[in-house]
Design a protein around this motif. Structure first.
Motif, PDB file in Angstrom:
ATOM      1  N   GLU A 111       0.836  -1.201   0.000  1.00 42.87           N
ATOM      2  CA  GLU A 111       0.000   0.000   0.000  1.00 42.87           C
ATOM      3  C   GLU A 111       0.870   1.250   0.000  1.00 42.87           C
ATOM      4  N   ARG A 112       0.568   2.174  -0.916  1.00 41.80           N
ATOM      5  CA  ARG A 112       1.283   3.444  -0.907  1.00 41.80           C
ATOM      6  C   ARG A 112       0.800   4.270   0.282  1.00 41.80           C
ATOM      7  N   VAL A 113       1.716   4.922   0.970  1.00 42.12           N
ATOM      8  CA  VAL A 113       1.377   5.722   2.143  1.00 42.12           C
ATOM      9  C   VAL A 113       0.993   7.126   1.688  1.00 42.12           C
ATOM     10  N   ASP A 114      -0.314   7.386   1.720  1.00 39.03           N
ATOM     11  CA  ASP A 114      -0.856   8.677   1.313  1.00 39.03           C
ATOM     12  C   ASP A 114      -0.292   9.076  -0.052  1.00 39.03           C
ATOM     13  N   GLU A 115       0.227  10.288  -0.175  1.00 41.05           N
ATOM     14  CA  GLU A 115       0.750  10.770  -1.456  1.00 41.05           C
ATOM     15  C   GLU A 115       2.269  10.704  -1.522  1.00 41.05           C
ATOM     16  N   THR A 116       2.902   9.943  -0.634  1.00 37.47           N
ATOM     17  CA  THR A 116       4.358   9.937  -0.544  1.00 37.47           C
ATOM     18  C   THR A 116       4.972   8.880  -1.459  1.00 37.47           C
ATOM     19  N   ASP A 117       6.295   8.830  -1.447  1.00 39.82           N
ATOM     20  CA  ASP A 117       7.062   7.807  -2.164  1.00 39.82           C
ATOM     21  C   ASP A 117       7.161   6.523  -1.333  1.00 39.82           C
ATOM     22  N   VAL A 118       6.630   6.546  -0.118  1.00 38.60           N
ATOM     23  CA  VAL A 118       6.766   5.411   0.796  1.00 38.60           C
ATOM     24  C   VAL A 118       5.675   4.376   0.534  1.00 38.60           C
ATOM     25  N   ILE A 119       6.081   3.103   0.497  1.00 35.03           N
ATOM     26  CA  ILE A 119       5.093   2.028   0.423  1.00 35.03           C
ATOM     27  C   ILE A 119       5.244   1.136   1.653  1.00 35.03           C
ATOM     28  N   ALA A 120       4.114   0.696   2.172  1.00 41.47           N
ATOM     29  CA  ALA A 120       4.078  -0.211   3.325  1.00 41.47           C
ATOM     30  C   ALA A 120       3.805  -1.618   2.799  1.00 41.47           C
ATOM     31  N   VAL A 121       4.571  -2.563   3.280  1.00 40.93           N
ATOM     32  CA  VAL A 121       4.488  -3.939   2.789  1.00 40.93           C
ATOM     33  C   VAL A 121       4.271  -4.889   3.955  1.00 40.93           C
ATOM     34  N   GLN A 122       3.292  -5.786   3.821  1.00 40.75           N
ATOM     35  CA  GLN A 122       3.126  -6.902   4.750  1.00 40.75           C
ATOM     36  C   GLN A 122       3.479  -8.171   3.991  1.00 40.75           C
ATOM     37  N   LEU A 123       4.235  -9.061   4.605  1.00 40.28           N
ATOM     38  CA  LEU A 123       4.636 -10.324   3.993  1.00 40.28           C
ATOM     39  C   LEU A 123       3.990 -11.490   4.731  1.00 40.28           C
ATOM     40  N   PHE A 124       3.455 -12.458   3.962  1.00 47.34           N
ATOM     41  CA  PHE A 124       2.810 -13.625   4.563  1.00 47.34           C
ATOM     42  C   PHE A 124       3.225 -14.885   3.820  1.00 47.34           C
ATOM     43  N   PRO A 125       3.614 -15.935   4.559  1.00 46.33           N
ATOM     44  CA  PRO A 125       3.717 -17.252   3.904  1.00 46.33           C
ATOM     45  C   PRO A 125       2.313 -17.648   3.465  1.00 46.33           C
ATOM     46  N   ILE A 126       2.206 -18.384   2.387  1.00 48.32           N
ATOM     47  CA  ILE A 126       0.878 -18.735   1.902  1.00 48.32           C
ATOM     48  C   ILE A 126       0.734 -20.245   1.765  1.00 48.32           C
ATOM     49  N   ALA A 127      -0.523 -20.685   1.812  1.00 48.21           N
ATOM     50  CA  ALA A 127      -0.840 -22.098   1.665  1.00 48.21           C
ATOM     51  C   ALA A 127      -2.048 -22.224   0.750  1.00 48.21           C
ATOM     52  N   GLN A 128      -2.164 -23.384   0.105  1.00 47.48           N
ATOM     53  CA  GLN A 128      -3.266 -23.611  -0.826  1.00 47.48           C
ATOM     54  C   GLN A 128      -4.341 -24.436  -0.138  1.00 47.48           C
ATOM     55  N   ASP A 129      -5.627 -24.032  -0.346  1.00 45.42           N
ATOM     56  CA  ASP A 129      -6.714 -24.812   0.240  1.00 45.42           C
ATOM     57  C   ASP A 129      -7.359 -25.705  -0.813  1.00 45.42           C
ATOM     58  N   GLU A 130      -8.468 -26.340  -0.439  1.00 41.50           N
ATOM     59  CA  GLU A 130      -9.099 -27.337  -1.297  1.00 41.50           C
ATOM     60  C   GLU A 130      -9.576 -26.787  -2.633  1.00 41.50           C
ATOM     61  N   ASP A 131     -10.000 -25.508  -2.682  1.00 42.52           N
ATOM     62  CA  ASP A 131     -10.492 -24.956  -3.952  1.00 42.52           C
ATOM     63  C   ASP A 131      -9.397 -24.209  -4.710  1.00 42.52           C
ATOM     64  N   GLN A 132      -8.140 -24.511  -4.357  1.00 45.40           N
ATOM     65  CA  GLN A 132      -6.966 -23.961  -5.047  1.00 45.40           C
ATOM     66  C   GLN A 132      -6.749 -22.474  -4.797  1.00 45.40           C
ATOM     67  N   SER A 133      -7.398 -21.913  -3.776  1.00 47.41           N
ATOM     68  CA  SER A 133      -7.112 -20.537  -3.392  1.00 47.41           C
ATOM     69  C   SER A 133      -5.818 -20.500  -2.596  1.00 47.41           C
ATOM     70  N   LEU A 134      -5.073 -19.417  -2.743  1.00 48.48           N
ATOM     71  CA  LEU A 134      -3.868 -19.197  -1.958  1.00 48.48           C
ATOM     72  C   LEU A 134      -4.206 -18.211  -0.859  1.00 48.48           C
ATOM     73  N   TRP A 135      -3.870 -18.558   0.370  1.00 51.83           N
ATOM     74  CA  TRP A 135      -4.230 -17.743   1.526  1.00 51.83           C
ATOM     75  C   TRP A 135      -2.992 -17.318   2.297  1.00 51.83           C
ATOM     76  N   ALA A 136      -3.001 -16.087   2.770  1.00 54.88           N
ATOM     77  CA  ALA A 136      -2.020 -15.681   3.768  1.00 54.88           C
ATOM     78  C   ALA A 136      -2.381 -16.368   5.083  1.00 54.88           C
ATOM     79  N   ASN A 137      -1.472 -16.322   6.041  1.00 57.08           N
ATOM     80  CA  ASN A 137      -1.690 -16.965   7.340  1.00 57.08           C
ATOM     81  C   ASN A 137      -2.691 -16.155   8.154  1.00 57.08           C
ATOM     82  N   MET A 138      -3.949 -16.610   8.157  1.00 56.66           N
ATOM     83  CA  MET A 138      -5.017 -15.872   8.826  1.00 56.66           C
ATOM     84  C   MET A 138      -4.847 -15.874  10.344  1.00 56.66           C
ATOM     85  N   GLY A 139      -4.225 -16.915  10.854  1.00 63.41           N
ATOM     86  CA  GLY A 139      -4.001 -16.964  12.291  1.00 63.41           C
ATOM     87  C   GLY A 139      -3.113 -15.825  12.757  1.00 63.41           C
TER      88      GLY A 139
END
Length: 205
Positions: A111-139
């Motif tokens: 996500e870009r922070v307001d109108e600045t040059d700064v971007i905020a990043v969240q990183l998540f390991p992901i796993a695949q569920d039964e319908d082939q969706s990729l999910w971040a770690n909801m826990g």
């Protein structure tokens, strides 16, 4: 790398040109839970302005990312160029980007922070569920137990209370209790709000 949260948030708030205002609420959330891997980057150079310990651990363990020369590096020429185009196209809304398609892929919520040059990043390991969706770690994101995490994914997949109770091997009333507890943790009160809250952390395969 240390965690100068307060000083960094104040500095970022100042970078927006509104020094008399408190840091944005969405900025505060990036570092509110240290279990969520968070980084602040310069959109132009990918220089790491700040990163918490969880982010550093994930990057260190990744085959696709590295911290080099004070910058976040995406390994592979094509992948690096794709990420650069992705970052340059960011506007005000959070976007999802996946790094790596094998071994230990990571989902990035950027996500870009307001109108600045700064971007905020969240990183998540992901796993695949039964319908082939990729999910971040909801826990990690919402503080859900493994059972609540599975329950939420089933709800998003269209399951009703009866199906939930059968799939999880619990009574209908216990399933309802789990749903109420999960809604409370996520901060929603109905299924429509739930879908909106978890959508940024799901990537269809």
């Amino acid at each position: 790398m240390s965690l100068p949260m307060t000083s960094r948030l104040v500095a970022l708030a100042g970078a927006t040109g509104r020094e008399d205002e408190a840091p944005s609420l969405h900025l505060s959330r990036w570092f509110a839970n240290h279990a969520i891997a968070c980084l602040f980057l310069s959109a132009q150079t990918l220089e790491v302005l700040d990163a918490n310990a969880a982010a550093i651990r994930l990057v260190d363990a990744s085959d696709e990312l590295a911290l080099s020369g004070g910058k976040l590096v995406v390994r592979g020429k094509a992948a690096a160029e794709q990420f650069r185009r992705f970052v340059c196209s960011l506007d005000g809304a959070p976007e999802i980007h996946m790094v790596g398609d094998h071994h230990r892929p990571l989902l990035m919520r950027v996500e870009r922070v307001d109108e600045t040059d700064v971007i905020a990043v969240q990183l998540f390991p992901i796993a695949q569920d039964e319908d082939q969706s990729l999910w971040a770690n909801m826990g990690v994101i919402f503080g859900l137990t493994p059972s609540e995490d599975r329950l939420i994914k089933l709800l998003v997949g269209g399951a009703n209370i009866k199906t939930l109770s059968e799939d999880l091997g619990i009574s209908v009333e216990t399933a309802r209790t789990h749903v109420r507890r999960s809604y409370l943790k996520i901060g929603v009160s109905n299924r429509e709000q739930l879908f909106a809250a978890v959508a940024p952390y799901r990537l269809k395969g």
